[in-house]
Each structure stands twice: as C-alpha cells, then as structure tokens.
Motif scaffolding. Structure first.
Motif, PDB file in Angstrom:
ATOM      1  N   VAL A   1       0.244  -1.080   0.150  1.00 40.56           N
ATOM      2  CA  VAL A   1       0.172  -0.432  -0.240  1.00 40.56           C
ATOM      3  C   VAL A   1       0.937   1.323  -0.558  1.00 40.56           C
ATOM      4  O   VAL A   1       0.490   2.587  -0.262  1.00 40.56           O
ATOM      5  N   ALA A   2       2.335   1.170   0.400  1.00 42.50           N
ATOM      6  CA  ALA A   2       3.164   2.010   0.432  1.00 42.50           C
ATOM      7  C   ALA A   2       3.417   2.742  -0.635  1.00 42.50           C
ATOM      8  O   ALA A   2       3.773   4.385  -0.975  1.00 42.50           O
ATOM      9  N   SER A   3       2.951   2.040  -1.773  1.00 41.80           N
ATOM     10  CA  SER A   3       4.384   2.779  -2.942  1.00 41.80           C
ATOM     11  C   SER A   3       2.468   2.704  -3.857  1.00 41.80           C
ATOM     12  O   SER A   3       2.269   3.488  -4.719  1.00 41.80           O
ATOM     13  N   MET A   4       1.437   2.777  -3.282  1.00 37.98           N
ATOM     14  CA  MET A   4      -0.093   3.210  -3.691  1.00 37.98           C
ATOM     15  C   MET A   4      -0.927   4.102  -3.290  1.00 37.98           C
ATOM     16  O   MET A   4       0.393   4.975  -3.264  1.00 37.98           O
ATOM     17  N   THR A   5      -1.406   4.507  -4.935  1.00 40.62           N
ATOM     18  CA  THR A   5      -2.208   6.012  -4.042  1.00 40.62           C
ATOM     19  C   THR A   5      -4.085   5.652  -4.099  1.00 40.62           C
ATOM     20  O   THR A   5      -4.084   4.452  -4.782  1.00 40.62           O
ATOM     21  N   MET A   6      -4.187   6.761  -4.581  1.00 37.73           N
ATOM     22  CA  MET A   6      -6.242   6.419  -4.462  1.00 37.73           C
ATOM     23  C   MET A   6      -6.297   6.080  -5.784  1.00 37.73           C
ATOM     24  O   MET A   6      -7.885   5.409  -5.897  1.00 37.73           O
ATOM     25  N   ASN A   7      -4.941   6.365  -6.651  1.00 39.37           N
ATOM     26  CA  ASN A   7      -6.333   6.248  -8.073  1.00 39.37           C
ATOM     27  C   ASN A   7      -5.301   4.449  -8.359  1.00 39.37           C
ATOM     28  O   ASN A   7      -6.339   4.022  -9.210  1.00 39.37           O
ATOM     29  N   ASP A   8      -5.050   3.816  -7.546  1.00 42.61           N
ATOM     30  CA  ASP A   8      -4.425   2.740  -7.893  1.00 42.61           C
ATOM     31  C   ASP A   8      -6.248   1.722  -6.904  1.00 42.61           C
ATOM     32  O   ASP A   8      -6.476   2.243  -6.353  1.00 42.61           O
ATOM     33  N   ASP A   9      -5.771   0.220  -7.049  1.00 41.34           N
ATOM     34  CA  ASP A   9      -6.902  -1.063  -6.306  1.00 41.34           C
ATOM     35  C   ASP A   9      -6.561  -1.306  -4.656  1.00 41.34           C
ATOM     36  O   ASP A   9      -5.977  -2.079  -5.109  1.00 41.34           O
ATOM     37  N   TYR A  10      -6.808  -0.146  -3.959  1.00 40.63           N
ATOM     38  CA  TYR A  10      -6.173  -0.006  -2.682  1.00 40.63           C
ATOM     39  C   TYR A  10      -7.213  -0.480  -1.849  1.00 40.63           C
ATOM     40  O   TYR A  10      -6.930  -1.131  -0.696  1.00 40.63           O
ATOM     41  N   LYS A  11      -8.695  -1.483  -2.536  1.00 38.08           N
ATOM     42  CA  LYS A  11      -9.621  -1.061  -1.414  1.00 38.08           C
ATOM     43  C   LYS A  11      -9.631  -2.751  -0.243  1.00 38.08           C
ATOM     44  O   LYS A  11      -9.320  -2.993   0.084  1.00 38.08           O
ATOM     45  N   PRO A  12      -9.065  -3.538  -1.291  1.00 39.40           N
ATOM     46  CA  PRO A  12      -8.630  -5.024  -1.203  1.00 39.40           C
ATOM     47  C   PRO A  12      -8.025  -4.563  -0.035  1.00 39.40           C
ATOM     48  O   PRO A  12      -7.784  -5.523   1.120  1.00 39.40           O
ATOM     49  N   TYR A  13      -6.621  -4.387   0.510  1.00 40.60           N
ATOM     50  CA  TYR A  13      -6.560  -4.124   0.704  1.00 40.60           C
ATOM     51  C   TYR A  13      -6.792  -3.645   2.249  1.00 40.60           C
ATOM     52  O   TYR A  13      -6.314  -3.608   3.222  1.00 40.60           O
ATOM     53  N   ILE A  14      -7.482  -2.791   2.349  1.00 41.18           N
ATOM     54  CA  ILE A  14      -7.728  -1.207   3.571  1.00 41.18           C
ATOM     55  C   ILE A  14      -8.815  -2.799   3.522  1.00 41.18           C
ATOM     56  O   ILE A  14      -9.222  -2.927   5.500  1.00 41.18           O
ATOM     57  N   ASN A  15      -9.761  -2.915   2.666  1.00 42.50           N
ATOM     58  CA  ASN A  15     -11.213  -4.481   3.066  1.00 42.50           C
ATOM     59  C   ASN A  15     -10.072  -5.128   4.323  1.00 42.50           C
ATOM     60  O   ASN A  15     -10.874  -5.912   5.305  1.00 42.50           O
ATOM     61  N   CYS A  16      -8.886  -5.562   3.856  1.00 44.77           N
ATOM     62  CA  CYS A  16      -7.938  -6.605   4.751  1.00 44.77           C
ATOM     63  C   CYS A  16      -8.072  -6.483   6.100  1.00 44.77           C
ATOM     64  O   CYS A  16      -7.628  -7.158   7.031  1.00 44.77           O
ATOM     65  N   LEU A  17      -7.095  -5.059   6.600  1.00 45.55           N
ATOM     66  CA  LEU A  17      -7.335  -4.283   7.651  1.00 45.55           C
ATOM     67  C   LEU A  17      -8.452  -4.126   8.173  1.00 45.55           C
ATOM     68  O   LEU A  17      -8.723  -4.452   9.711  1.00 45.55           O
TER      69      LEU A  17
END
Length: 1092
Positions: free
Chosen positions: A307-323
């Motif tokens: 996630v540290a290399s991601m932005t809100m443009n990327d598909d970050y939702k699965p990662y935050i859902n995991c947390l």
C-alpha cells in the motif's frame, strides 16, 4: 558447572514452535510403532471390524491439537475394549493423535426414540455413517479411493488416492474415507499438486466446503456433526502447517507460497479467499500456537508495504478491506500492535526528514493513512487541465473525491477504534504511533518548508480527522466531560512533544522549569486523545488550510509569468535558439500552474468538506471552554457566569501552554467563517464570544500581538451578514448576551489603545486594520442602547482610559484623512498627465505605474477614513460631554477645520478624479459626515470656543461654502440647513470675543508661553526634565506617546509637578492686562478690533 548441563541458545518463538511440532511428530512415530508391536503379542484382544461411531469415540479420548500423524507406511491397527461393550474392540487410528476435540461420544448415543426420530429425518434416503462419511469427505477434499470414479455427482474432478487405498486394503479396513484417514488423504492429495502452486490453492477451497457442510439447513445427527467438525479441524491444521512447515508436505520454504497475502486480498466469498470462519478458527488457536498470530501479522506487513507505493488512483480497496477484517478480531490487532513494524524503529543516524516521513511509509498503519485525494498523482486525475476546466466540473470532482475520502476515513476510524479497544497494550501502541507522527512533523508549520521533508498533507489530514473521531464520544453538547481533560497531563511524561513550541506567555526557561516538576499519576484516555488532536490540528489540518493562501500567491505569480512569456514569444520568431528556450520556459510555467491549481482544488475539496469541518468545529468549542477553565481557574461551562478581568497572577499552567492551543481555535473559526459559514449557524455557542472578550479584556495573558488581534478578527467575521442573519452568526449574540453587554465595549476599546504599541515592525499599519475591524463590531452592536450607556459611563468613571481612546481615534482620523486626500490629489495629477499627447511612451508607462501604486494605497486609506468618520459620528452624537473635555476638544476642532477646508476650500478641485467610487471616495458623503459631527457637538460652548480659537484652519468662508453645498448638493433637510446657519453665527461671535481678548492681553511674555505650542499657558507644570509646559499640552503628548518630549524618557502625567508660582504670576499678569483694557474703554478710547 558441567558443560553438559548448559542449555543451548534461546531460539526465536517461531522456531521454538516449529521444534515442538517436529517433536510431536517424532513422539507420534514412536508411539505408533510401539502400539503395532503390542498388537502382535499373544493374548492380545484384536478385532478387524468396528463401528465408525466407536472409532470416533476412541479418537476423542486421544485429543492433541495440531499434532502431526506418522506416514502411512507406519500405519498400524490396534484394538482396545469399548467402554459400552467389553466384547467389542475398536482399532486405534494413528491420526487420532492429531487431537480430536472432546465431544460427546456418539457410539451408543442413538437409542430408543432418538433412533426413531433419526429414521424419520432421513427417511428419504437411508445411508450408513461410513458411506456418508466416504461421500461427504470425498466431496470436501475432492478425493476418491475408487479409481473408476473420476468425478463427483456435479462432474467435479476428483483425485484418486492409490497409496491410501493400498494401505486400507493392507490393514483390512474398509476402503472408504473416514475421519481416521482424512489426514492421510490430505497428505497424499497435496503430493499431486504442482510444486509451483501454493498448497493453499487446494486447502482453502477445502476449508470453504467443509465450513458449508457444517452449516446445513437442518442440524445433522451428532455422529455426522462429529465427522464434519473433525474434518474442519484437520483442514485448518493443514492450512496452518502449509504456511509454517512446508517441509512436512515435502516442500521447501517459499515466501511467495507460504503467505496468506494473496488470499486475504480476495473477497471472502471467493473459493480461494479467506472467509471469516477461517479467521475465527485460526484465531482460536493463538493461545496454544503463537505461530498463528505471526502468519497474520507478517501478511499484514507485506500488505502494508504494498500500500505504501499506492495512491487513491490504484485498487487499494482490497488492502484496506483486509485491515478492516483484521479489526474485527482483537487478538490480531493486539499481535499487530506488538509487531516491530507497528512503530517507527528510529535510530541515531536517521535525519529529521527521514523521521518525519517514517510514520507514513515505514509502519503498518502509515500507508493506509497515506491514501488521499491530495496525493499529486490523484490531483492530476481529478482535475486534468486545471487551468481551463469550468467551475461546475471542479465542483463535481470535489464532491466525488469527498465521497471517496469520507468512505476511506470511515474505514480508518473503525480500524483505529478497534486498535484502541483491542487491549491496553494495543491502545498505548496506537497512541504512540499518532504521537510520533505528530512530534516529528513540527516543521510543517515552518515559514519555509520543502514538501518532501515532511509527511504529506493527505496523511496528516487523515490523522487529524481520525483523532477528531476518537474525541467525538466525549464531546457532548453539555460539555459534561470537559473536566476529564487534565491540564496535569503535560507534566506526566506526555506523548505530545511541545518543548520547541512558543508558549502563550512564558519564556523557554520558565516553561522548562514548570514542566520539569513532574506530577505523579497516569493520565486518562480522554486527556491523551485531546492533546493529540490539538497537536494534529496544528500540524495537520491547520497546516493544510494555510496552504491555500500560499497556493493563491503561487498561481498568481505563475499566471503573470505565463502572460509575460506569451507576450515575448512573437518577438522571437526570427531567433530560433531563444525561441526554443522561451517555449520551454513557457511550458514549464504552464505545467507548474496546472499542478498548483489542481492541488488547490483538491485541498479545497478536502478541507471544505462539511462533515470534517463540523467535527473540527465541535472539537474547537471544547478547546475554548477548556482554555477558559484553565485561565480562570473555574469550572466554567457555556451558559454559566464567567468573571473578568482574569486574576492578576496568571496561572503557570495556562502561560506555559503552547501558543497553538489558542491559535488552533482562532484559525479554525476564521477559516470556517471565511469559506463555509453556513455550518456555524447551529454550531457556535457562548464559549467563542466569552473566549474572545476574555482575552481581549485580559490581553496580558497572551504575549503574541498577532494572536490577540486575531480575536478581534474572529468577532468581526462573526458579524458578516449570512442568509437571514443580517448581523451575522455572532451579531445577535453580541447584542443580547449579558456577558457581552457588560464587557465587550471595554474590551474592544482597551485593545484599540493597546494595538498602538504592539512592539512588532508592522504595528503602525496593522493597527489600522485592527481598528477597522473594531469599528465594524461596534457598528453592529451600536443599536443596543446598553452599549451607548456603557460608553457614557466609561467616559465619566474611567476618564483617563476614555480620553486615551478618543485621542487615538483623532490621531487615526487625522492621519488617514491626510494620506487619503493627498493620494487623491496625486491621482488627479496622474490622470491629467495621461491625457497629455506630448508624453513619451516611456513616461506614459511610468505614470501608469505610479498611478496604480497611488490607487492601491488610496483605496485602502479611503476605506479606513470612511469607517473612522462613521465611528466619530456615532460617538459624538451619543457622548457630547466626553468629546468636549479639555484634553480632546482643541484637537478635535483643529482636525475638523483643517479637513473642512480640503473638502470645500479653493483647492477642492484637486480632489476630482475619474471614477471616484473606485477609490471608495464619495465627497458628498464625507462632507456630510463632517457637518454631522459639527452639529452633534454644537450645543457645547467648549466646542464653539475651540473651533473659533483654531488660528490655523478656522475660516468663516469655509463654513459659508459648506452652507451653499448643503442647499445645492447634499439634499439635507431644512432643519439641518438652519442648524448649520445658526452654528456659523455662534462661531463668528466666539471668534469676535477671542480676538478682543487677545488684543486686550497684547504681547505675551516668553516665560508665559508654552514652549511646544506657543500659546499662553493657563496651568503650567514642571516635567521630570525640568522643562515647563502647559498641562493640556503634556496630557495630549502623553496620550500619543508616553515620553518626555524633551528627553524622550518614559513618563506619566503623575510625574509632573504643578508650577504654582508661575501660574499665579500668569494670572496676575492677565488680570492687569484686562484691567488696563477696560480702563481704556471707560476713558472713551476707541479700540481697533478689525482683523486682516
């Protein structure tokens, strides 16, 4: 000590668990071999057949969680007596050592009515337990012992297990899948998986199927339930071992395979995704198997790193859902909070910049807080072509990013709340994480800071928003929990570091000494979060808000540069080299402007979100009440009485607070008043008015003059008209508040005086802006007669204070009128020169430049003039006696006469300019204000005498000219015209009397003249410098500047000594001269009273 007794080195916990598991495996092999030997001894009771229920009962007696079986080649049968039937024996399956959990024995549980009931339930299809187990276990694990059966009933491919079949045949057991053979089936099935495929690709779908099987529409019979639960337990055990002991499956460790990460990122409903049942089962094993927690924490570290290399443009939702999923399980959060990566591992060789960025990218939580619309890549996406897009598109884009950010911050709030509630250690670690992020980013409020040297705006805004959410539970509308905020928190090893911050009213040494005195005890959670949120508003949201002003400046500069470059490009068409360079500069300027405008729109979208600012405003109300309680040493809550002025002895607890404790409140309210006042209508209480008035009245409690002046700005902002509120959000409260009625006017007048000498370099010009705002507040409340009565009372009870106030008002009026009218004269000349056809282009450009400068200054000065004159008109109408006191009336009359000549005298034509309204100049209105002030004071003889005695500027023709304008241009009523004419007569008569008195006295001796004013002294006094002046002269001098006019040493009016001897001589001389004049008249000598 015997070396043989020395213990080996301590292994890491994960390795210790691995060793324990391997030991279990070794013990199990030995146990199985010994049992196989016992079965071959003579006299042993053996049997080759047994019921499945007896087998399960035997397994429950040998429960060992997560124990590993022996290989199938060592598998032997054994028999023991059945407790319910001594003649029956049950073969002991080695896989029972895996630890079947204690369950009710099912071998003989089905009798009588229960057996009949079971038959009815399964009347549609009778199936023996061993047949059912074979079918269901085969479906779950997709395996078969029948080489002719390649698929199941749903045409799903099955894996044939030849080794298990051979072993069952060799041991004379039924060739069917049972609970005792499940482990062997799993082991053999995994052998046929490609080595480049993770074991979980097979095991996780098995887990999903066994979970579904345990949740049928109807509860299964106990014996079947026992089979499913054992299959579920064994499946979970193998999933864990696949991640922690791949060698058991004859595989080498592979970080790409031995991880939950890819499965955690898939949806729970996916066949190979991690479902909640998996979490529940795995977490239940954490107390006995500490490697389970490591599996999950290591996976989250990997996810966070991605996630540290991601932005809100990327598909970050699965990662935050995991947390978010992790947050449902306190043991996982507790384990995460203990992980080395949860907090920054700071070291002495890390620079301040590295430490400032570390929380954002090097911790578990940081990358999730970093996701924001303020990331540069995201701003470009939302606001492509920022220089040219329309306002509608900007608004829709901002609304879109607000919705996305709101959802993301909702997830972060839930996660943070879960960490705080997971365990005491998790709570402390979470607070430590917030504190480190804030303490290492003080530089965000520096005047000059590189964005790459500090944490990003998006990260810090999210930190502020989540801390505000943590404060919300105790921020009720009745302020019932404000007493839980402990000021002693800052003296109990606080997490918040404010050692380098400017204090409200204490130097560094005083503050250090105060905080060095440690207060015992521990602080509560409310205090912890309160001070963290206060710091977050300063370094986070507040710092981001302040960027808008800087961005506006940058954009203005870039747009000016772009226009300049565009103007130059056509001139370089014949110079290819310079043309290319100029085009490059032009493009760079455009790109910079695009980037700055996109960031501006994004920041506006984030910080102008009503939900964020409403919660922020609610927090600031709490800060306001808490500050008043600390300063006053009271238990104040809104709606209660609050006594001012504050105690003379300032509490150290207040003086040593960081300046931003008050600055945050003021800046936040000012920002909301400016950009989104609509949320204030129902969100502001008495506390903000009490705060402003209290610290203006007791301004000595605050050292920073800018911070004090911002309290005036806050009140002024609250009087701006809004919707149906003609007096603004605060106007009605200022009119009706008992506290304001008693203290507001005095507080404003006090600060009006105080800002004259603030001690800063820009004080001279700052004071005019401050006083302008004070005037606006007074005009707002002036309709309430309570304030008029209070001002009259001040002029009588606190005479010196009032005289000082009025004197400064006259100083301002004099200076502003002089500056504004002189600029109008300059503008008149510049405009006339621009019409001169003989003017060269170069001279024309210079005149235009000078004209623009004069126009800007004139606009500022003239606006201040209008407000100052308006205030004088209000005050003179209400307080005639006060404005005709000896200390004031002479200066007031001189100022009025001088400026009346400028407006109606022979040179008034020099004030005529093109488009006078552009400069806020309306000569008719200004002259009308002067005439109103004259008429307001007309009933007072002292004023009449002072006007007529003004030898420099009193000219009857000016009053005659004003009278003509009254009739022809000002459209005044007949009553006003008549009153003005009557006033002219009074001035003329007074002038005649004064001239006669001057002739009577004749030439004044030098020793009787005031050395500063040149007038005959009436009340001479001796100054500390031993010079003698008239009392009225030194009083006026000290009102403006508290210094001896001859030596420039500080002094007050109390330092003067009456020169009684000189005063008596002056009086005797005057009496003699007047008596002589009267004698001449009585002798019939005519006296010449004409004037030049």
């Amino acid at each position: 000590m015997d070396p043989n007794e020395q213990s080996g080195p301590t292994l890491p916990p994960a390795e210790q668990m691995r060793q324990r598991r391997l030991a279990k495996l070794g013990n199990f092999v030995a146990s199985a071999n010994s049992k196989s030997e016992e079965t071959s001894k003579p006299g042993s009771s053996t049997s080759s057949t047994s019921s499945p229920s007896d087998t399960l009962s035997s397994q429950t007696q040998a429960n060992q969680e997560n124990a590993r079986p022996t290989p199938l080649t060592s598998r032997q049968t054994n028999s023991i007596s059945n407790s319910s039937s001594p003649s029956q024996t049950t073969p002991i399956n080695p896989f029972s050592q895996l630890g079947v959990k204690n369950k009710t024995e099912v071998g003989n549980s089905t009798t009588g009515d229960s057996a009949t009931s079971s038959k009815k339930m399964y009347a549609a299809k009778e199936e023996k337990l061993e047949d059912w187990s074979n079918r269901v276990l085969g479906d779950i694990f997709r395996v078969t012992l029948d080489n002719t059966q390649t698929t199941d009933d749903r045409s799903v491919k099955l894996t044939f297990l030849p080794e298990l079949k051979a072993e069952l045949e060799q041991s004379a057991e039924p060739v069917k899948l049972t609970v005792s053979s499940v482990e062997a089936a799993i082991l053999e099935a995994t052998k046929y998986l490609p080595s480049n495929k993770p074991l979980l690709n097979y095991l996780l779908p098995c887990w999903k199927r066994v979970v579904r099987a345990t949740k049928p529409a109807r509860p299964p019979p106990p014996e079947r339930e026992a089979v499913l639960q054992e299959a579920k337990r064994l499946c979970m055990s193998n999933c864990i071992f696949a991640l922690t002991m791949p060698e058991y499956f004859s595989r080498e460790a592979n970080p790409n395979h031995d991880s939950l990460v890819p499965y955690l990122l898939r949806h729970h409903d996916n066949e190979d995704g991690i479902c909640l049942d998996f979490f529940v089962e795995a977490i239940s094993r954490i107390p006995e198997d500490d490697s389970v927690a490591t599996i999950f924490t290591d996976a989250m570290v990997i996810i966070s790193t991605k996630v540290a290399s991601m932005t809100m443009n990327d598909d970050y939702k699965p990662y935050i859902n995991c947390l978010v999923t992790y947050s449902k399980f306190p043991p996982l959060l507790h384990a995460l909070a203990q992980h080395p990566r949860f907090l920054v591992n700071s070291s002495s060789d890390m620079s301040k910049e590295e430490m400032a960025l570390a929380s954002e990218v090097q911790t578990i939580l940081g990358p999730f807080f970093r996701i924001s619309p303020l990331q540069p890549e995201v701003t470009k996406t939302y606001f492509t072509g920022a220089r040219t897009i329309g306002a509608g598109l900007v608004k829709s884009s901002q609304t879109s990013l607000q919705m996305i950010l709101k959802a993301h911050q909702g997830d972060l709030t839930g996660i943070t709340n879960a960490f705080v509630r997971a365990s005491p250690s998790a709570r402390n670690s979470t607070l430590d994480w917030f504190a480190f992020a804030l303490n290492t980013n003080h530089k965000r409020r520096a005047l000059q800071v590189k964005p790459t040297d500090v944490a990003s705006d998006g990260f810090m805004v999210n930190v502020t928003a989540i801390l505000d959410q943590l404060c919300q539970p105790f921020m009720d509308t009745t302020f019932s929990k404000v007493d839980k905020i402990e000021v002693d928190y800052l003296r109990r090893n606080p997490r918040v570091d404010m050692s380098d911050e400017t204090k409200l009213n204490a130097d560094q040494a005083t503050a250090d000494a105060f905080y060095k005195a440690h207060v015992p005890g521990s602080s509560n959670f409310i205090s912890e979060v309160f001070f963290l949120a206060l710091a977050a508003h300063h370094y986070g949201l507040g710092a981001t808000n302040s960027k808008l002003k800087d961005l506006d400046k940058d954009i203005k500069y870039l747009e000016t540069l772009i226009k300049k470059l565009e103007a130059e490009l056509p001139r370089l068409q014949n110079d290819p080299l310079n043309l290319a360079n100029m085009r490059h500069q032009h493009q760079v300027a455009i790109n910079s402007a695009e980037k700055a405008m996109a960031l501006k729109y994004a920041i506006q979208g984030v910080v102008l979100d009503e939900s964020i600012q409403t919660l922020s405003l609610q927090f600031m109300r709490y800060v306001s009440v808490w500050l008043l309680r600390v300063a006053g040493g009271t238990d104040y809550k809104p709606g209660q009485d609050f006594r001012i002025p504050l105690p003379v002895d300032r509490p150290d607890a207040f003086s040593c607070l960081p300046e931003y404790a008050l600055q945050d409140v003021v800046e936040n309210f000012k920002f909301v008043f400016l950009f989104m006042p609509q949320i204030l209508v129902h969100a502001v209480g008495d506390e903000i008015i009490t705060l402003c008035i209290t610290f203006l009245r007791s301004s000595e409690y605050i050292k920073n003059p800018y911070l004090k002046s911002s309290l005036v700005t806050l009140l002024f902002s609250g009087t701006w008209p809004l919707y149906h509120l003609s007096r603004g959000v605060l106007g009605d409260s200022l009119m009706g508040s008992k506290f304001a009625n008693e203290h507001l006017l005095h507080a404003l007048m006090k600060f009006y005086i105080e800002c004259e000498h603030s001690g800063v370099s820009s004080a001279f010009y700052d004071k005019f802006n401050i006083r302008y705002e004070i005037f606006q507040v007074i005009k707002c409340i002036w309709h309430n007669n309570i304030y008029k009565d209070q001002l009259s009372r001040e002029s009588k009870v606190n005479r010196q204070f009032f005289v000082q106030f009025v004197n400064l008002l006259l100083n301002d009026a004099t200076y502003l009128l002089d500056e504004a009218l002189s600029k109008l004269v300059q503008i008149h000349e510049y405009q006339k020169r621009l019409h001169d056809p003989a003017l060269s282009p170069e001279d024309m450009e210079k005149v235009r430049t000078d004209l623009e400068a004069a126009e800007q200054q004139c606009q500022s000065w003239m606006q201040l003039v209008n407000d100052t004159m308006g205030m004088m008109k209000l005050f003179t109408a209400a307080l005639r006696d006060a404005f005709t006191m000896p200390e004031i009336v002479t200066r007031l009359a001189g100022m009025l006469n001088y400026n009346l000549e400028s407006l109606v005298g022979k040179k008034r034509g020099n004030l005529k300019v093109e488009d006078a309204k552009k400069y806020h100049f309306d000569p008719k209105t200004l002259l009308s204000d002067f005439i109103d002030i004259y008429l307001n004071l007309a009933p007072k003889p002292a004023f009449i005498e002072a006007v007529a005695a003004d030898g420099r500027s009193y000219k009857p023709e000016n009053f005659a000219a004003a009278s003509e304008l009254l009739r022809t241009s000002l459209n005044k009523s007949r009553e006003v015209i008549n009153a003005w004419a009557s006033l002219q007569v009074k001035f003329t008569e007074a002038k005649t009397r004064l001239d006669q008195a001057e002739l009577d006295l004749g030439e004044v001796p030098d020793e009787f003249e005031d050395p500063l004013m040149g007038d005959l002294m009436s009340d001479p006094v001796i100054l500390p410098s031993q010079n003698i002046v008239d009392r009225s002269t030194i009083v006026q001098q000290l009102l403006s500047n508290p210094l001896d006019p001859f030596t420039r040493n500080p002094m007050t009016i109390d330092d003067v000594v009456p020169a009684d001897d000189l005063r008596m001589r002056i009086e005797e001389w005057k009496a003699e001269r007047i008596a002589a004049a009267k004698a001449k008249v009585s002798d019939g000598e005519a006296m010449d009273t004409t004037t030049d």
